[in-house]
Scaffold this active site. Structure first.
Site, PDB file in Angstrom:
ATOM      1  N   ASP A 263      12.156  64.432  13.894  1.00 47.96           N
ATOM      2  CA  ASP A 263      11.565  63.610  14.249  1.00 47.96           C
ATOM      3  C   ASP A 263      10.628  64.035  15.399  1.00 47.96           C
ATOM      4  OD1 ASP A 263      10.487  60.728  12.937  1.00 47.96           O
ATOM      5  OD2 ASP A 263      10.232  60.771  14.716  1.00 47.96           O
ATOM      6  N   ASP A 309       5.709  62.793   6.310  1.00 45.82           N
ATOM      7  CA  ASP A 309       5.280  61.827   5.915  1.00 45.82           C
ATOM      8  C   ASP A 309       4.892  60.644   7.353  1.00 45.82           C
ATOM      9  OD1 ASP A 309       5.549  58.837   5.029  1.00 45.82           O
ATOM     10  OD2 ASP A 309       7.281  58.569   5.477  1.00 45.82           O
ATOM     11  N   CYS A 362       1.848  55.770   4.532  1.00 50.59           N
ATOM     12  CA  CYS A 362       1.736  54.386   3.532  1.00 50.59           C
ATOM     13  C   CYS A 362       0.516  53.511   4.023  1.00 50.59           C
ATOM     14  CB  CYS A 362       2.663  53.744   3.651  1.00 50.59           C
ATOM     15  SG  CYS A 362       2.854  53.516   5.559  1.00 50.59           S
TER      16      CYS A 362
END
Length: 431
Positions: A263, A309, A362
């Site tokens: 990340d 993501d 999302c």
């Protein structure tokens, strides 16, 4: 505390949120610290009232004719909780610790509450500046889709296939939680929230401590499944964060092949270490970025699959984070779009010929989904979007076909259609 006193507290907290422009979690925490007489059940009930009010902030204010914390709570009790005027009047009695009595004007508005002629951002409880984008995507389903995002979300669990042979085994070990099997994910269990909006303390269950289960929305589980990763593949989870999808990918790979998790923000990776140990994962390398060094620079051109993501506005999670919708600004969308472009470009460099990128958000905003993918495809040679039917077939999830919304380059899950958070998934294959 009495129910009426809890309402007074919720109005106070909402006032703090409005005045200081702060997240609801911060306001609720400060209220609890300054009112230590309130027990855990009181604090949970107050939090539920606050979050339900934020879910219906626009529509509640519209039916009550003003946007004060008191008006929003009154409107919420009608629209979200279905209370009658008589029920509300008993709570707003003006007695000790109770809110002031309902006025004649308030009574008239409560009894006439109706959203039939309300504009879409009011009826759907969302910021009006994103209406053009959402309407272009949802069309006539705009209001029903956004109203579904005002409901309370269930607590979904993912059964860890590395520790448990079947979903039924985990389900049967947790009869006291009242869990049922999720309808779409083959590894999901679902627990409906209680009246106070809370679920059980799953993290204290022996099965959680042993790594049998993890908390993960069914939509997030499905996004991982749609990656179609196989046990013999080389896979990077490029925006791993706390590791929710990383753990799901590892279970799909059955501890074979090689999985890398990284990340851009090392702090977000901190929780993953404990979770990996608990889950029994052995095929994972956690690549923590240091200074300006690229944590996965040695993997360029070698990966079968790169899962992105992507950082996004999180609109698809408004059921769980209702205050986030009212803090969303156009500037924050611009920041996220730049981040999405950067992470897609990085993923493109990691994929080997014949490999694929799994782009996930999302969000339900086309700017963060199809538009981000289209821009990547336009500036990057050698990639093409995989047809949705092929994605579903590879993942053996053809049953999703009638439920998801097919988009130009991917698919969209929503609470209205799939009963999950709002997840977008696109698969991009390198020629």
């Amino acid at each position: 505390m009495t129910p009426a006193a809890r309402l007074s507290a919720a109005i106070e907290v909402l006032g703090d949120i409005e005045t200081r422009r702060r997240p609801a979690t911060d306001a609720l925490k400060d209220w609890g610290l300054s009112h230590r007489f309130a027990g855990s059940k009181d604090r949970a009930a107050i939090a539920s009232l606050v979050y339900d009010s934020l879910r219906r902030k626009a529509s509640a204010a519209w039916v009550m004719g003003e946007n004060t914390p008191r008006a929003v709570v009154l409107g919420m009790l009608v629209l979200q909780r279905g209370l009658s005027f008589a029920d509300i009047a008993r709570l707003f009695s003006g007695e000790r610790f109770a809110p002031e009595p309902v006025t004649g004007e308030e009574r008239a508005r409560i009894e006439a509450a109706d959203l039939k002629n309300a504009p879409a951002p009011v009826a759907g409880d969302f910021p009006d500046w994103i209406e053009p984008s959402l309407r272009a995507f949802f069309g006539d389903d705009l209001v029903p889709e956004l109203q579904a995002l005002t409901a309370r979300a269930p607590l979904d669990l993912r059964v860890n296939a590395l520790k448990v042979d079947s979903r039924s085994e985990a389900h049967d070990a947790l009869p006291h939680l009242g869990a049922v099997q999720t309808p779409l994910s083959p590894w999901g269990l679902r627990i409906q929230p209680g009246e106070d909006g809370r679920g059980p303390a799953v993290q204290s269950e022996p099965e959680f401590i042993k790594g049998w289960i993890e908390i993960q929305d069914e939509g997030s589980q499905l996004a991982a499944i749609l990656s179609g990763v196989q046990p013999d593949e080389q896979v990077v989870d490029l925006c791993a964060g706390g590791g929710g999808k990383t753990l799901a990918l590892a279970a799909m790979m059955n501890n074979h092949g090689q999985l890398y998790a990284t990340d851009s923000d090392a702090r977000r990776l901190a929780p993953i270490h404990e979770r990996v140990t608990r889950a029994g994962i052995r095929n994972l390398q956690i690549r923590t970025p240091r200074a300006r060094a690229d944590a996965v620079g040695d993997l360029d051109g070698k990966m079968d699959c790169v899962v992105v993501d992507a950082p996004c506005t999180g609109i698809g999670t408004w059921r769980r984070n209702p205050d986030a919708k009212w803090r969303l600004r156009p500037g924050s969308l611009d920041v996220r779009r730049n981040e999405q472009a950067a992470v897609l470009d990085r993923a493109g460099a990691l994929v080997k010929p014949g490999g694929r990128i799994i782009y996930i958000t999302c969000s339900i905003l086309p700017e963060e989904n199809d538009d981000a993918v289209a821009a990547f495809l336009e500036r990057t040679d050698g990639f093409a979007a995989v047809p949705v039917a092929e994605v579903l077939e590879r993942a053996e999830m053809e049953k999703l076909a009638p439920l998801v919304r097919n988009t130009r380059h991917g698919l969209q899950m929503t609470p209205l259609k799939t009963g999950t958070d709002g997840f977008y998934v696109a698969v991009l294959r390198k020629s």
